[in-house]
Design an enzyme around this catalytic site. Sequence first.
Site, short mmCIF file in Angstrom:
data_model
loop_
_atom_site.label_atom_id
_atom_site.label_comp_id
_atom_site.label_asym_id
_atom_site.label_seq_id
_atom_site.Cartn_x
_atom_site.Cartn_y
_atom_site.Cartn_z
N HIS A 62 -4.71 3.09 7.65
CA HIS A 62 -5.25 4.39 7.25
C HIS A 62 -6.55 4.70 8.00
O HIS A 62 -7.40 3.84 8.17
CB HIS A 62 -5.41 4.49 5.73
CG HIS A 62 -6.49 3.67 5.11
ND1 HIS A 62 -7.78 4.13 4.95
CD2 HIS A 62 -6.46 2.43 4.56
CE1 HIS A 62 -8.50 3.22 4.31
NE2 HIS A 62 -7.73 2.18 4.08
N ASP A 174 -13.35 -0.46 6.01
CA ASP A 174 -12.13 -0.08 5.32
C ASP A 174 -11.88 1.40 5.65
O ASP A 174 -12.45 2.27 5.04
CB ASP A 174 -12.33 -0.27 3.82
CG ASP A 174 -11.12 0.08 2.99
OD1 ASP A 174 -10.07 0.43 3.56
OD2 ASP A 174 -11.22 0.04 1.75
N GLU A 203 -5.41 7.81 2.46
CA GLU A 203 -5.05 6.60 1.71
C GLU A 203 -5.98 6.40 0.52
O GLU A 203 -5.55 6.02 -0.57
CB GLU A 203 -5.10 5.37 2.64
CG GLU A 203 -4.58 4.08 2.01
CD GLU A 203 -5.65 3.20 1.38
OE1 GLU A 203 -5.31 2.10 0.91
OE2 GLU A 203 -6.82 3.61 1.34
N GLU A 204 -7.27 6.66 0.73
CA GLU A 204 -8.27 6.38 -0.30
C GLU A 204 -8.16 7.30 -1.51
O GLU A 204 -8.77 7.06 -2.54
CB GLU A 204 -9.68 6.50 0.29
CG GLU A 204 -10.01 5.48 1.38
CD GLU A 204 -10.19 4.07 0.85
OE1 GLU A 204 -10.02 3.86 -0.36
OE2 GLU A 204 -10.49 3.18 1.66
N ASP A 226 -4.90 -3.51 6.70
CA ASP A 226 -6.05 -3.06 5.92
C ASP A 226 -7.06 -4.20 5.84
O ASP A 226 -6.95 -5.19 6.58
CB ASP A 226 -5.58 -2.61 4.53
CG ASP A 226 -6.42 -1.48 3.95
OD1 ASP A 226 -7.65 -1.57 4.00
OD2 ASP A 226 -5.84 -0.50 3.45
N HIS A 317 -16.17 -1.05 0.60
CA HIS A 317 -16.50 0.29 0.09
C HIS A 317 -18.00 0.52 0.02
O HIS A 317 -18.50 1.18 -0.90
CB HIS A 317 -15.85 0.52 -1.28
CG HIS A 317 -14.43 0.97 -1.18
ND1 HIS A 317 -13.82 1.77 -2.13
CD2 HIS A 317 -13.48 0.75 -0.23
CE1 HIS A 317 -12.58 2.02 -1.76
NE2 HIS A 317 -12.34 1.40 -0.61
#
Length: 342
Positions: A62, A174, A203-204, A226, A317
């Site tokens: 992603h 990420d 994706e998130e 990922d 994150h």
Amino acid sequence: MKQLLEKLSNASGVSGFEDNVRNLMMEELKGFVDELDVDNMGNLIAIKKGKPDGKKVMLAAHMDEIGLIVRYIDKNGFIKFSKLGGINDQMLLNQEVYIHSNDEKILGVIGSKPPHRMKAAEKKKPVEYENMFIDIGASSKEDAEEMINVGDPITIKQKFAELKNDLVMGNAMDNRVGCAILLEVMKRARSDATICGVGTVQEEVGLKGARTAAFRINPDMALALDVTISGDHPGMKEEEAPAKAGKGPCIILTDASGRGIITHPQVKELLIQVAEEEEIPYQIEVSEGGTTDATAIHLTREGIPTGVISPPSRYIHTPVSVVNIKDVENAVKLILAVLNRL
């Protein structure tokens, strides 16, 4: 690989606004693949053709990152924002940010009420994002609207940097790590299989791009690329997150306690067997945490055998995520070796 990851990490691509990352990836892939396309959702689809009777494999990484979006501009020109993706509020306060508007980056800072004016009860708990705002130096609402618009994406101002012992730090690891792996694999792959490399969107915020891309491609097998949580730092129990940076990419067996992916047995066996035979370092993970594009892919059409390969990342994150570049390189080696077996 390090230079490629730096370019990807420094690019901006909040969910729904992945254009910069997609354009960078398209430039990197020109001359290395047989087809390049962008679908209706904004997914990048690169195809490297194999033999006519060969299998079709989908590799998905992603392109989007967690971020913010302009929600409201008050009469004094201060900006209220909403979150896009899973962000911990306490990492936002006092960060420098860029508001991406009309092909410009407008610098701002996230502020809140100073502690001197907080009540005792307020001081004891983290400031919630609803009580934060962005200051871009505007003198009024009209002044701010000359520079930015409601709906503009916002990213944390951060630059890629090298730490010691093969560790690198940057924003949006990420999942720019997965994007770097995808690019390197597509450039170097030699396989009888047709390889469909997909940079997915959103994706998130719900695994959206992977779902539509998998339906279009309808592969025989898929791998999501990922990152996963690296638990080798203070505040983490080994039993909660046993993966360690520098010990190899993780082969994910389950995530989200099985509500996400439960890796197909044949894919699991293939990944582990190839890693063992090629002497590529790897780790095994059973996760109770989040999930990846693999969850959407493996439930597409009548079902697609799917697995996940994820280098561990510390401080996931956040804008200071840390990965070991050797884990990224070994993920590339593992995928290339798997493709050679198909």
